[in-house]
Each structure stands twice: as structure tokens, then as C-alpha cells.
Design an enzyme around this catalytic site. Structure first.
Site, PDB file in Angstrom:
ATOM      1  N   LYS A   1       0.879  -1.181   0.000  1.00  0.00           N
ATOM      2  CA  LYS A   1       0.000   0.000   0.000  1.00  0.00           C
ATOM      3  C   LYS A   1       0.909   1.221   0.000  1.00  0.00           C
ATOM      4  O   LYS A   1       1.572   1.509   1.012  1.00  0.00           O
ATOM      5  CB  LYS A   1      -0.876  -0.022   1.258  1.00  0.00           C
ATOM      6  CG  LYS A   1      -1.781   1.186   1.420  1.00  0.00           C
ATOM      7  CD  LYS A   1      -3.222   0.890   1.067  1.00  0.00           C
ATOM      8  CE  LYS A   1      -4.107   2.108   1.306  1.00  0.00           C
ATOM      9  NZ  LYS A   1      -5.457   1.912   0.771  1.00  0.00           N
TER      10      LYS A   1
ATOM     11  N   GLY B   1     -20.214  -9.569   3.030  1.00  0.00           N
ATOM     12  CA  GLY B   1     -19.961 -10.309   4.267  1.00  0.00           C
ATOM     13  C   GLY B   1     -18.610 -10.999   4.272  1.00  0.00           C
ATOM     14  O   GLY B   1     -18.184 -11.540   5.293  1.00  0.00           O
TER      15      GLY B   1
ATOM     16  N   ALA C   1      -5.010   4.356  -2.851  1.00  0.00           N
ATOM     17  CA  ALA C   1      -5.750   5.067  -1.796  1.00  0.00           C
ATOM     18  C   ALA C   1      -6.918   5.754  -2.481  1.00  0.00           C
ATOM     19  O   ALA C   1      -6.717   6.538  -3.412  1.00  0.00           O
ATOM     20  CB  ALA C   1      -4.840   6.097  -1.138  1.00  0.00           C
ATOM     21  N   GLY C   2      -8.144   5.456  -2.062  1.00  0.00           N
ATOM     22  CA  GLY C   2      -9.301   6.065  -2.717  1.00  0.00           C
ATOM     23  C   GLY C   2      -9.386   5.635  -4.172  1.00  0.00           C
ATOM     24  O   GLY C   2      -9.098   4.486  -4.506  1.00  0.00           O
TER      25      GLY C   2
HETATM   26  N1  LIG Z   1     -17.715  -7.826   0.431  1.00  0.00           N
HETATM   27  C1  LIG Z   1     -17.914  -7.065   1.518  1.00  0.00           C
HETATM   28  N2  LIG Z   1     -18.889  -7.376   2.401  1.00  0.00           N
HETATM   29  C2  LIG Z   1     -19.103  -6.639   3.494  1.00  0.00           C
HETATM   30  N3  LIG Z   1     -18.379  -5.573   3.842  1.00  0.00           N
HETATM   31  C3  LIG Z   1     -17.410  -5.215   2.993  1.00  0.00           C
HETATM   32  C4  LIG Z   1     -17.120  -5.935   1.794  1.00  0.00           C
HETATM   33  N4  LIG Z   1     -16.084  -5.343   1.179  1.00  0.00           N
HETATM   34  C5  LIG Z   1     -15.733  -4.305   1.959  1.00  0.00           C
HETATM   35  N5  LIG Z   1     -16.528  -4.234   3.037  1.00  0.00           N
HETATM   36  C6  LIG Z   1     -16.453  -3.258   4.134  1.00  0.00           C
HETATM   37  O1  LIG Z   1     -16.611  -1.946   3.600  1.00  0.00           O
HETATM   38  C7  LIG Z   1     -15.642  -1.073   4.173  1.00  0.00           C
HETATM   39  C8  LIG Z   1     -14.772  -0.529   3.067  1.00  0.00           C
HETATM   40  O2  LIG Z   1     -14.085  -1.605   2.428  1.00  0.00           O
HETATM   41  P1  LIG Z   1     -12.562  -1.526   2.086  1.00  0.00           P
HETATM   42  O3  LIG Z   1     -11.794  -1.091   3.290  1.00  0.00           O
HETATM   43  O4  LIG Z   1     -12.152  -2.817   1.438  1.00  0.00           O
HETATM   44  O5  LIG Z   1     -12.616  -0.324   1.024  1.00  0.00           O
HETATM   45  P2  LIG Z   1     -11.408   0.351   0.244  1.00  0.00           P
HETATM   46  O6  LIG Z   1     -11.897   0.557  -1.147  1.00  0.00           O
HETATM   47  O7  LIG Z   1     -10.201  -0.491   0.432  1.00  0.00           O
HETATM   48  O8  LIG Z   1     -11.236   1.770   0.949  1.00  0.00           O
HETATM   49  P3  LIG Z   1      -9.889   2.691   1.065  1.00  0.00           P
HETATM   50  O9  LIG Z   1      -9.987   3.689  -0.042  1.00  0.00           O
HETATM   51  O10 LIG Z   1     -10.047   3.302   2.430  1.00  0.00           O
HETATM   52  O11 LIG Z   1      -8.682   1.817   0.955  1.00  0.00           O
HETATM   53  C9  LIG Z   1     -14.863  -1.883   5.216  1.00  0.00           C
HETATM   54  O12 LIG Z   1     -15.465  -1.691   6.470  1.00  0.00           O
HETATM   55  C10 LIG Z   1     -15.057  -3.308   4.753  1.00  0.00           C
HETATM   56  O13 LIG Z   1     -14.972  -4.260   5.803  1.00  0.00           O
HETATM   57 MG   LIG Z   2      -8.478  -0.074   1.402  1.00  0.00          MG
END
Ligand SMILES: Nc1ncnc2c1ncn2[C@@H]1O[C@H](COP(=O)(O)OP(=O)(O)OP(=O)(O)O)[C@@H](O)[C@H]1O
Ligand SMILES: [Mg+2]
Length: 243
Positions: free
Chosen positions: A43, A207, A116-117
Site C-alpha cells: 500500500k 460479508g 488510496a481512494g
Molecule cells: N464484500 C464485503 N462485504 C461486506 N463488507 C465489505 C465488503 N467489502 C468491503 N466491506 C467493508 O466496507 C468497508 C470498506 O471496504 P474496504 O476497506 O475494502 O474499502 P477500500 O476501497 O479499500 O477503501 P480505502 O480507499 O479506504 O482503501 C470496510 O469496512 C469493509 O470491511
Molecule cells: Mg483499502
């Protein structure tokens, strides 16, 4: 015709923050490890996490058991440049990230890089983005994580266009959180996204982050059928010692 080649660096980007990039990164890592490849995740900029706390790479390690690394970490839960400004910190340069990833590539078949984002969030003090990083790497391809809900089509098409504009190879799309009972908007979105030329690599069931790591590692490869052939071909080439 053979499988498309798996690049040495898989860049996981998304249409937005919170679309499930971290969970998809973990699923990609689990799939690649499952076929016998040497894999790590990186990351470049982790924000919103204090020293010692678990960030996105901590989550990938928990779900996959694979060691990972971060380029830099900033406390404020915001985009990297303003977060760094708040702390008076200098961000790593694009060349720093390229060097780190090339060092990681020397010891691994595949490095999975989580942005990121979204794609055009600035990662460096010179304003370079994950797209610039992907374009600067000699052998990279992007996985684009998208939402299933209303609004995803425009965000998906915008990000595809930005990738294409920079000649970044798009390996395919992944739905970050696919419900067990999709509504009509979600099923029509799925149809539309599946019909795009790069195709849908798969979907992570809603989930998934709550699964035990053992179950996650066992099930993750089945969520991304569009990546399986590429991964298996890469593993075969690796065993034969061919590039
Ligand atoms: N398939 C899923 N089922 C349920 N919850 C999920 C799922 N995928 C992600 N989430 C939840 O949604 C939230 C955001 O997911 P995640 O952290 O993977 O996003 P991201 O795109 O990596 O964000 P960032 O830009 O902050 O890195 C987290 O709380 C994660 O646990
Ligand atoms: Mg993330």
C-alpha cells in the site's frame, strides 16, 4: 489463443474509497497464493491509521497470512496530500514507490498494489497518482473494484476512460460487495459490466471480511473466476522457468 498474461504488478484501484479494494486485494492475493505463486501486497500510502494500528495491509495479512508492506502512513483519515500537510510530513516520491515495488518484485512473482481512494487521488508531493505509478511500472495491469449499486456505471466508465487515456492495461472489473439477494438495479448493472470488453473478473460476496481467515482463503479463489486462468498460466510458466 492462450490466457492473457498476468503482469508482475497487479494494481488494485477502485471507483471510489470504501468500494472494497482491501478485501479484493486480499482475495487476489489468496487466489495467487493458491495456485503456487510467490505474492506480496503493498500500500503506497495508508491514511487514517495511527502508528501501531492495523491498516489495510494488516487486514490483507489477517485474511491471507501473507506478509505485506506500506510506503508511508499518516494519521488523518483523508487523502494523502492533505494528510501529510497536517503532519508536516514529506510523502515518498513516485521513484521511491517504483524502487520499493521493484525490490518486492525481485523476491515475488506478483506484487499486488492497493491504491488510496480512487485512481486519480494524489499520492506524492508532486501530485502523481496511482495511475502515474501504474504507468511508470514496466509490467503492470489494473483491477478495477466497483460498487454494485446505482451510480456505479458512470464511475466505472470514468475510471476506465482514465486508465485507457494513460494506456494502462485493465485486467478486468470486480464487484467489491455483491449481495446474496441483488435488486433489479444490481442485476442490470451486473449485466452491463459483464458485457464490457475487459469483462468482470468476479464478485466478492457481501460479508466476506467477516469470514474466518481459513474460510476466506478457501473461498476467495472461487470469487474471481476471470483471474484463475491467468494465474494458473503464470504459475505454470513460473514452474517451467519461462517468463
Ligand atoms: N464484500 C464485503 N462485504 C461486506 N463488507 C465489505 C465488503 N467489502 C468491503 N466491506 C467493508 O466496507 C468497508 C470498506 O471496504 P474496504 O476497506 O475494502 O474499502 P477500500 O476501497 O479499500 O477503501 P480505502 O480507499 O479506504 O482503501 C470496510 O469496512 C469493509 O470491511
Ligand atoms: Mg483499502
Amino acid at each position: 489463443m492462450g490466457e492473457p498474461r498476468l503482469p508482475a504488478v497487479v494494481v488494485v484501484t477502485g471507483t471510489d474509497t470504501d468500494v472494497g479494494k482491501t478485501v479484493v486485494t486480499a482475495a487476489v492475493v489468496a487466489l495467487l497464493v493458491g495456485v503456487g505463486l510467490r505474492v506480496t501486497a503493498y500500500k503506497p500510502t495508508q491514511t487514517g491509521v495511527a502508528p501501531g494500528e492495523s491498516g489495510d495491509m494488516g487486514e490483507v495479512e489477517r485474511l491471507t497470512g501473507v506478509p505485506t508492506s506500506e510506503g508511508t502512513r499518516l494519521r488523518a483519515p483523508m487523502a494523502p496530500r492533505p494528510a501529510a500537510r497536517l503532519e508536516g510530513a514529506a510523502l515518498p516520491t513516485l521513484a521511491d514507490h517504483v524502487d520499493i515495488i521493484s525490490d518486492l518484485s525481485a523476491g515475488h512473482d506478483v506484487v499486488v498494489v492497493e491504491g488510496a481512494g480512487g485512481l486519480l487521488v494524489e499520492l506524492t508531493d508532486d501530485g502523481e497518482t496511482l495511475a502515474d505509478l501504474a504507468a511508470a511500472l514496466p509490467d503492470s495491469g489494473a483491477v478495477l473494484v466497483v460498487r454494485s449499486a446505482l451510480g456505479t456505471l458512470n464511475h466505472t466508465m470514468l475510471t476506465r476512460e482514465a486508465l485507457s487515456h494513460r494506456s494502462i492495461r485493465l485486467l478486468g472489473l470486480v464487484l467489491g460487495a455483491w449481495p446474496s439477494h441483488p435488486d433489479m438495479i444490481e442485476t442490470t448493472n451486473l449485466d452491463y459490466l459483464s458485457a464490457l470488453p475487459e469483462g468482470l473478473l468476479g464478485q466478492v460476496p457481501r460479508g466476506a471480511p467477516a469470514l474466518s481467515p481459513d474460510v476466506f482463503r478457501g473461498e476467495a479463489p472461487t470469487w474471481l473466476p476471470g483471474l484463475t486462468g491467468m494465474a494458473e498460466s503464470a504459475a505454470t510458466a513460473q514452474r517451467r522457468g519461462t517468463p
